[in-house]
Write an enzyme that holds these catalytic residues in place. Structure first.
Site, PDB file in Angstrom:
ATOM      1  N   CYS A 113       0.826  -1.227   0.000  1.00  0.00           N
ATOM      2  CA  CYS A 113       0.000   0.000   0.000  1.00  0.00           C
ATOM      3  C   CYS A 113       0.852   1.266   0.000  1.00  0.00           C
ATOM      4  O   CYS A 113       0.338   2.353  -0.258  1.00  0.00           O
ATOM      5  CB  CYS A 113      -0.915   0.010   1.204  1.00  0.00           C
ATOM      6  SG  CYS A 113      -1.876  -1.480   1.296  1.00  0.00           S
ATOM      7  N   HIS A 252      -3.527   6.685   3.291  1.00  0.00           N
ATOM      8  CA  HIS A 252      -3.926   5.395   2.722  1.00  0.00           C
ATOM      9  C   HIS A 252      -5.304   5.033   3.290  1.00  0.00           C
ATOM     10  O   HIS A 252      -5.583   5.258   4.464  1.00  0.00           O
ATOM     11  CB  HIS A 252      -2.902   4.323   3.084  1.00  0.00           C
ATOM     12  CG  HIS A 252      -3.325   2.952   2.672  1.00  0.00           C
ATOM     13  ND1 HIS A 252      -3.782   2.688   1.412  1.00  0.00           N
ATOM     14  CD2 HIS A 252      -3.398   1.773   3.367  1.00  0.00           C
ATOM     15  CE1 HIS A 252      -4.110   1.405   1.321  1.00  0.00           C
ATOM     16  NE2 HIS A 252      -3.883   0.832   2.497  1.00  0.00           N
ATOM     17  N   ASN A 282     -10.170  -0.721   0.246  1.00  0.00           N
ATOM     18  CA  ASN A 282      -8.706  -0.637   0.223  1.00  0.00           C
ATOM     19  C   ASN A 282      -8.192  -1.130  -1.135  1.00  0.00           C
ATOM     20  O   ASN A 282      -8.303  -2.313  -1.440  1.00  0.00           O
ATOM     21  CB  ASN A 282      -8.158  -1.501   1.375  1.00  0.00           C
ATOM     22  CG  ASN A 282      -6.648  -1.463   1.477  1.00  0.00           C
ATOM     23  OD1 ASN A 282      -5.961  -0.962   0.585  1.00  0.00           O
ATOM     24  ND2 ASN A 282      -6.133  -2.001   2.567  1.00  0.00           N
TER      25      ASN A 282
HETATM   26  N1  ACO Z   1     -18.569  -9.547   9.062  1.00  0.00           N
HETATM   27  C1  ACO Z   1     -19.022  -9.845  10.277  1.00  0.00           C
HETATM   28  N2  ACO Z   1     -18.209 -10.194  11.294  1.00  0.00           N
HETATM   29  C2  ACO Z   1     -16.893 -10.244  11.037  1.00  0.00           C
HETATM   30  C3  ACO Z   1     -16.361  -9.941   9.775  1.00  0.00           C
HETATM   31  C4  ACO Z   1     -17.260  -9.583   8.764  1.00  0.00           C
HETATM   32  N3  ACO Z   1     -16.859  -9.277   7.527  1.00  0.00           N
HETATM   33  N4  ACO Z   1     -15.020 -10.059   9.817  1.00  0.00           N
HETATM   34  C5  ACO Z   1     -14.707 -10.422  11.088  1.00  0.00           C
HETATM   35  N5  ACO Z   1     -15.843 -10.528  11.813  1.00  0.00           N
HETATM   36  C6  ACO Z   1     -15.995 -10.894  13.213  1.00  0.00           C
HETATM   37  C7  ACO Z   1     -14.826 -11.690  13.761  1.00  0.00           C
HETATM   38  O1  ACO Z   1     -14.971 -13.044  13.484  1.00  0.00           O
HETATM   39  C8  ACO Z   1     -14.931 -11.381  15.239  1.00  0.00           C
HETATM   40  O2  ACO Z   1     -15.910 -12.192  15.803  1.00  0.00           O
HETATM   41  P1  ACO Z   1     -15.715 -12.807  17.290  1.00  0.00           P
HETATM   42  O3  ACO Z   1     -15.629 -11.620  18.193  1.00  0.00           O
HETATM   43  O4  ACO Z   1     -16.935 -13.630  17.465  1.00  0.00           O
HETATM   44  O5  ACO Z   1     -14.432 -13.577  17.217  1.00  0.00           O
HETATM   45  C9  ACO Z   1     -15.450  -9.932  15.278  1.00  0.00           C
HETATM   46  O6  ACO Z   1     -16.025  -9.703  13.993  1.00  0.00           O
HETATM   47  C10 ACO Z   1     -14.381  -8.895  15.536  1.00  0.00           C
HETATM   48  O7  ACO Z   1     -13.299  -9.152  14.675  1.00  0.00           O
HETATM   49  P2  ACO Z   1     -12.010  -8.272  14.734  1.00  0.00           P
HETATM   50  O8  ACO Z   1     -10.988  -8.805  13.782  1.00  0.00           O
HETATM   51  O9  ACO Z   1     -11.613  -8.083  16.169  1.00  0.00           O
HETATM   52  O10 ACO Z   1     -12.594  -6.870  14.187  1.00  0.00           O
HETATM   53  P3  ACO Z   1     -11.899  -5.483  14.151  1.00  0.00           P
HETATM   54  O11 ACO Z   1     -12.726  -4.488  14.838  1.00  0.00           O
HETATM   55  O12 ACO Z   1     -10.441  -5.555  14.504  1.00  0.00           O
HETATM   56  O13 ACO Z   1     -11.969  -5.140  12.586  1.00  0.00           O
HETATM   57  C11 ACO Z   1     -10.592  -5.147  10.631  1.00  0.00           C
HETATM   58  C12 ACO Z   1     -11.323  -5.987  11.672  1.00  0.00           C
HETATM   59  C13 ACO Z   1     -11.614  -4.334   9.865  1.00  0.00           C
HETATM   60  C14 ACO Z   1      -9.863  -6.082   9.680  1.00  0.00           C
HETATM   61  C15 ACO Z   1      -9.591  -4.223  11.354  1.00  0.00           C
HETATM   62  O14 ACO Z   1      -8.858  -4.948  12.296  1.00  0.00           O
HETATM   63  C16 ACO Z   1      -8.643  -3.538  10.401  1.00  0.00           C
HETATM   64  O15 ACO Z   1      -9.023  -2.750   9.565  1.00  0.00           O
HETATM   65  N6  ACO Z   1      -7.324  -3.793  10.541  1.00  0.00           N
HETATM   66  C17 ACO Z   1      -6.315  -3.217   9.705  1.00  0.00           C
HETATM   67  C18 ACO Z   1      -6.278  -3.934   8.410  1.00  0.00           C
HETATM   68  C19 ACO Z   1      -5.378  -3.267   7.422  1.00  0.00           C
HETATM   69  O16 ACO Z   1      -5.017  -2.143   7.566  1.00  0.00           O
HETATM   70  N7  ACO Z   1      -5.052  -4.004   6.386  1.00  0.00           N
HETATM   71  C20 ACO Z   1      -4.340  -3.584   5.287  1.00  0.00           C
HETATM   72  C21 ACO Z   1      -3.007  -3.049   5.602  1.00  0.00           C
HETATM   73  S1  ACO Z   1      -1.877  -3.274   4.328  1.00  0.00           S
HETATM   74  C22 ACO Z   1      -2.616  -2.930   2.897  1.00  0.00           C
HETATM   75  O17 ACO Z   1      -3.492  -2.077   2.870  1.00  0.00           O
HETATM   76  C23 ACO Z   1      -2.174  -3.684   1.663  1.00  0.00           C
END
Ligand code: ACO
Length: 325
Positions: A113, A252, A282
């Protein structure tokens, strides 16, 4: 000596829109979960026959037109991508062919990214040294081809697209006034594309399992906030400016909550931050390139403004550029 700045910007995104409601029918998710956790409402998805290099070429054409530069006169093409049409030829060479930019040197850069800013900084060195007079810098991704569409934790986050800019000499104290690049390879396993069977491709075994993105979202989230805030601060310091001097931050677009946390950490009001994640998700390297394009065409960036571009991505790699528009 004149500075190196942006002479034109362009973009190209697939026509096909995939909404959160569409995703509800594909995996166990809801529009409400995706919107509140990420800020994404919809994303663009490239069709089967729509290649990364097609998007890159579309963005390049628009940037060249805006810069009033003929493809025959382009001297350097750099494409930032982690989802090329094939391992080789590079997307940059495919773009060169499509544009008929016969004079140009062309290569790809892989910095996830952060690729657009890594590419911009690399191009700037060639221009500053006098080796080339202009450069076409493109960020293009068909990242949805690397997504496991059964994995709800990743498939809701990404989209395809491309953005581009033409770099060249600008008069006065304008242009890219500082840049910062950093890598933390020790965190590389937090987001990666792995081969399912772990086997390298060989002449004997030409079939490999389709690679896909695996990600530890929560860990990435924390590092993303800290790395982007630190990158902006480093670039601003190098530019001998203060945060208050920045008119617009273009970050980003990985998660709206990451963007808000960075704004809060830097104490930058939300109205000074450009956000378009709701419509694109993204797009990896292309996210910031398309965001910059939209900020320019929407009139959010005016002549004389100080603009901070900041990225974070798999690797892990972070970068920031300060541009006096
Ligand atoms: N729909 C419904 N529920 C979901 C989904 C979904 N799509 N995805 C995950 N969940 C659930 C999980 O299973 C979990 O359930 P549980 O509590 O029963 O175990 C719950 O939601 C919470 O999951 P988390 O992973 O803790 O959710 P979080 O609030 O951290 O959000 C996310 C997840 C959106 C991925 C976040 O952590 C994030 O954006 N992280 C950064 C990712 C990033 O920046 N990536 C790219 C970087 S590099 C690049 O861009 C190439």
């Amino acid at each position: 000596m004149s500075g190196i700045g942006i002479l034109g910007v362009g973009h190209c995104v697939p026509k096909k829109v995939l909404t959160n409601h569409d995703l509800e029918k594909m995996v166990d998710t809801t529009d409400e979960w995706i919107l509140t956790r990420t800020g994404i409402k919809e994303r663009r998805i490239a069709g089967k026959h729509e290649k990364n290099s097609d998007l890159a070429t579309g963005a390049a054409r628009e940037a060249l037109k805006q810069a009033n530069l003929n493809a025959h006169d382009v001297e350097l093409i750099i494409v930032a991508t982690i989802s090329p049409d094939s391992n080789f030829p590079s997307v940059a060479c495919l773009v060169q062919k499509a544009l008929g930019a016969k004079k140009a040197a062309a290569f790809d850069i892989g910095a996830a990214c952060s690729g657009f800013l890594y590419a911009m900084t690399t191009a700037k060195q060639f221009l500053q040294s006098g080796m080339y007079q202009n450069a076409l810098v493109i960020a293009s991704e068909k990242i949805t081809s690397l997504i496991d569409w059964n994995d709800r934790s990743t498939c809701v986050l990404f989209g395809d697209g491309a953005g581009a800019c033409v770099l060249g000499p600008v008069r006065g104290k304008r242009g890219i006034i500082s840049e910062f690049m950093h890598a933390q390879g020790n965190f590389g396993d937090l987001m990666a594309v792995v081969f399912e069977d772990g086997e390298p491709l060989s002449q004997q075994n030409k079939t490999i399992a389709k690679p896909f993105v695996v990600m530890q979202g929560q860990e990435l989230f924390k590092i993303a906030v800290n790395s982007m805030a630190a990158a902006v601060e480093q670039a601003i310091k190098k530019a001998k400016l203060k945060l208050e001097d920045i008119d617009l931050v273009v970050p980003h677009q990985a998660n709206d909550r990451i963007i808000s946390a960075v704004a809060k950490k830097l104490k930058v009001p939300k109205e000074k931050i450009f956000v378009n994640i709701d419509r694109y998700g993204n797009m990896s390297a292309a996210s910031i390139a398309v965001a910059l394009y939209e900020a320019v065409v929407q009139g959010r960036i005016k002549k004389g403004d100080n603009v901070a571009l900041v990225t974070f991505g798999a690797g892990l790699v972070s970068a920031a550029n300060i541009i006096k528009w």
